[in-house]
Design a protein around this motif. Structure first.
Motif, PDB file in Angstrom:
ATOM      1  N   ALA A 297       4.844   7.587   0.051  1.00  0.00           N
ATOM      2  CA  ALA A 297       3.479   7.218  -0.283  1.00  0.00           C
ATOM      3  C   ALA A 297       3.028   8.278  -1.207  1.00  0.00           C
ATOM      4  CB  ALA A 297       2.851   7.484   1.106  1.00  0.00           C
TER       5      ALA A 297
ATOM      6  N   ILE B  79     -11.232   8.094  -6.578  1.00  0.00           N
ATOM      7  CA  ILE B  79     -10.228   7.889  -5.689  1.00  0.00           C
ATOM      8  C   ILE B  79      -9.419   9.196  -5.215  1.00  0.00           C
ATOM      9  CG2 ILE B  79      -7.509   7.106  -5.993  1.00  0.00           C
ATOM     10  CD1 ILE B  79      -8.535   4.831  -8.073  1.00  0.00           C
ATOM     11  N   THR B  80      -9.399  10.403  -6.271  1.00  0.00           N
ATOM     12  CA  THR B  80      -8.861  11.582  -5.830  1.00  0.00           C
ATOM     13  C   THR B  80      -9.489  12.224  -5.033  1.00  0.00           C
ATOM     14  OG1 THR B  80      -8.077  11.597  -8.143  1.00  0.00           O
ATOM     15  CG2 THR B  80      -7.800  13.710  -6.888  1.00  0.00           C
TER      16      THR B  80
ATOM     17  N   ASP C 139      -7.055   2.181   3.438  1.00  0.00           N
ATOM     18  CA  ASP C 139      -7.236   1.351   2.166  1.00  0.00           C
ATOM     19  C   ASP C 139      -8.811   1.195   2.213  1.00  0.00           C
ATOM     20  OD1 ASP C 139      -6.910  -0.253   0.008  1.00  0.00           O
ATOM     21  OD2 ASP C 139      -6.874  -2.207   1.316  1.00  0.00           O
TER      22      ASP C 139
ATOM     23  N   TYR D 120     -10.686   8.511  -1.657  1.00  0.00           N
ATOM     24  CA  TYR D 120     -10.113   7.249  -1.251  1.00  0.00           C
ATOM     25  C   TYR D 120      -9.467   7.629  -0.166  1.00  0.00           C
ATOM     26  CZ  TYR D 120      -8.649   2.579  -1.460  1.00  0.00           C
ATOM     27  OH  TYR D 120      -8.463   1.178  -1.279  1.00  0.00           O
TER      28      TYR D 120
ATOM     29  N   GLN E 297       0.603  -1.389  -0.089  1.00  0.00           N
ATOM     30  CA  GLN E 297      -0.100   0.028   0.083  1.00  0.00           C
ATOM     31  C   GLN E 297       0.918   1.158  -0.121  1.00  0.00           C
ATOM     32  OE1 GLN E 297      -2.950  -1.657  -0.952  1.00  0.00           O
ATOM     33  NE2 GLN E 297      -3.533   0.352  -0.142  1.00  0.00           N
ATOM     34  N   PRO E 298       0.535   2.225  -0.712  1.00  0.00           N
ATOM     35  CA  PRO E 298       1.462   3.434  -0.384  1.00  0.00           C
ATOM     36  C   PRO E 298       1.209   4.182   0.702  1.00  0.00           C
ATOM     37  CG  PRO E 298      -0.914   3.963  -1.866  1.00  0.00           C
ATOM     38  CD  PRO E 298      -0.778   2.445  -1.302  1.00  0.00           C
TER      39      PRO E 298
ATOM     40  N   ARG F 273       3.827   7.387  -4.974  1.00  0.00           N
ATOM     41  CA  ARG F 273       3.389   6.011  -5.285  1.00  0.00           C
ATOM     42  C   ARG F 273       1.902   6.207  -5.651  1.00  0.00           C
ATOM     43  NH1 ARG F 273       6.045   3.521  -0.392  1.00  0.00           N
ATOM     44  NH2 ARG F 273       8.101   2.560  -1.167  1.00  0.00           N
ATOM     45  N   LYS F 274       1.270   7.199  -4.845  1.00  0.00           N
ATOM     46  CA  LYS F 274      -0.061   7.356  -5.301  1.00  0.00           C
ATOM     47  C   LYS F 274      -0.209   8.077  -6.647  1.00  0.00           C
ATOM     48  CE  LYS F 274      -1.242   8.543  -0.410  1.00  0.00           C
ATOM     49  NZ  LYS F 274      -1.643   9.677   0.668  1.00  0.00           N
ATOM     50  N   TYR F 275       0.485   8.976  -6.835  1.00  0.00           N
ATOM     51  CA  TYR F 275       0.781   9.759  -7.996  1.00  0.00           C
ATOM     52  C   TYR F 275       0.935   8.738  -9.159  1.00  0.00           C
ATOM     53  CZ  TYR F 275       0.190  14.497  -6.447  1.00  0.00           C
ATOM     54  OH  TYR F 275      -0.245  15.519  -5.830  1.00  0.00           O
TER      55      TYR F 275
ATOM     56  N   TRP G 157      -6.273   6.426   1.693  1.00  0.00           N
ATOM     57  CA  TRP G 157      -5.354   5.545   1.185  1.00  0.00           C
ATOM     58  C   TRP G 157      -4.762   4.764   2.596  1.00  0.00           C
ATOM     59  CZ3 TRP G 157      -3.667   4.270  -3.606  1.00  0.00           C
ATOM     60  CH2 TRP G 157      -4.238   5.318  -4.549  1.00  0.00           C
TER      61      TRP G 157
ATOM     62  N   LEU H  79      -4.925  -2.648  -5.619  1.00  0.00           N
ATOM     63  CA  LEU H  79      -3.792  -2.258  -6.167  1.00  0.00           C
ATOM     64  C   LEU H  79      -3.019  -3.288  -7.204  1.00  0.00           C
ATOM     65  CD1 LEU H  79      -2.124   0.128  -3.889  1.00  0.00           C
ATOM     66  CD2 LEU H  79      -3.272   0.631  -5.939  1.00  0.00           C
TER      67      LEU H  79
END
Length: 235
Positions: free
Chosen positions: A11, A44-45, A53, A48, A5-6, A14-16, A50, A104
């Motif tokens: 983090a 998500i943007t 999760d 979500y 997970q990011p 990784r999300k980007y 993160w 993911l």
């Protein structure tokens, strides 16, 4: 494929990277898939979590965000679940909204074909972040264990989306028994499916009908019953 997970120091990047992979994949697809991935990207943007999760958004809020009706939301979320990109983390009940998790591993696996469109650096970074094994691996897959071809979700009808959910839950049962079923008729709240033989219909009726019914209801709650037919029994 190993996917973490990011979270942690890197983090944000990784999300980007995940969002970039989704965007690049969408741009390489036909219009219907582009729209679906854009809707997921926006969701998500905007919503979500993160760290946890978790995606907890009501159907009405999704409809407003996507500028569609709630029926379309049901179909689109069912399609994302059938693709294996979203999974139900906590089912919704009266007074509680359904919680989803982003798969993911499956998202990155499916968007891999578009990584090179971003650049060699992105492709290399994504390969390392997923713990990708070298292509010259010595592991030879056993032919009998190969997963069947997933169902075509592009039609977007109730049965194809239900098949997608059933495939994501149990690909072997889908390949052996469920993909051979076809829609015979929809009457009121009943979906009537045609099996290729009496034995096939009996097996599904006995062993898989509850699972099939749950998948159909998940896509279209108004269809509360599923029944099986076989050639010669249409009357």
């Amino acid at each position: 494929m190993i996917v973490t997970q990011p979270v942690g120091r890197y983090a944000a990047s990784r999300k980007y990277d995940v969002l970039t992979a989704l965007g690049a994949y969408a741009l390489a697809q036909e219009k219907g898939m582009q729209r679906l991935v854009l809707r997921l990207l926006t969701l998500i943007t905007a919503r979500y979590n993160w760290k946890a999760d978790e995606l907890v958004v009501g159907r009405r809020e999704m409809a407003r965000l996507w500028c569609v009706d709630e029926r379309t939301v049901k179909r689109e979320t069912a399609k994302l679940r059938a693709m294996g990109w979203l999974e139900v983390k906590r089912p919704g009940v009266r007074g509680r909204i359904t919680s989803y998790a982003l798969r993911l591993d499956r998202v990155l696996e499916d968007t891999r074909m578009a990584w090179g469109n971003v650049g060699e650096d992105f492709e290399a970074r994504m390969g390392m972040s997923t713990g990708e094994a070298p292509q010259q691996g010595s592991v030879v897959p056993f032919p009998g264990a190969a997963k069947p071809t997933p169902p075509d979700l592009t039609r977007g009808d109730v049965w194809s989306l239900a098949l997608g959910l059933l495939y994501s839950e149990d690909a072997q049962s889908y390949g052996a028994w469920l993909r051979a079923l076809s829609v015979h008729q929809t009457t009121g709240d009943r979906l009537l499916l045609m099996a290729p033989s009496r034995f096939h219909a009996h097996y599904v009726q006995t062993h898989l009908l509850d699972r099939v019914t749950r998948a159909v209801r998940s896509v279209e709650p108004e269809l509360g019953r599923v029944a099986l037919l076989y050639p010669g029994a249409e009357g």
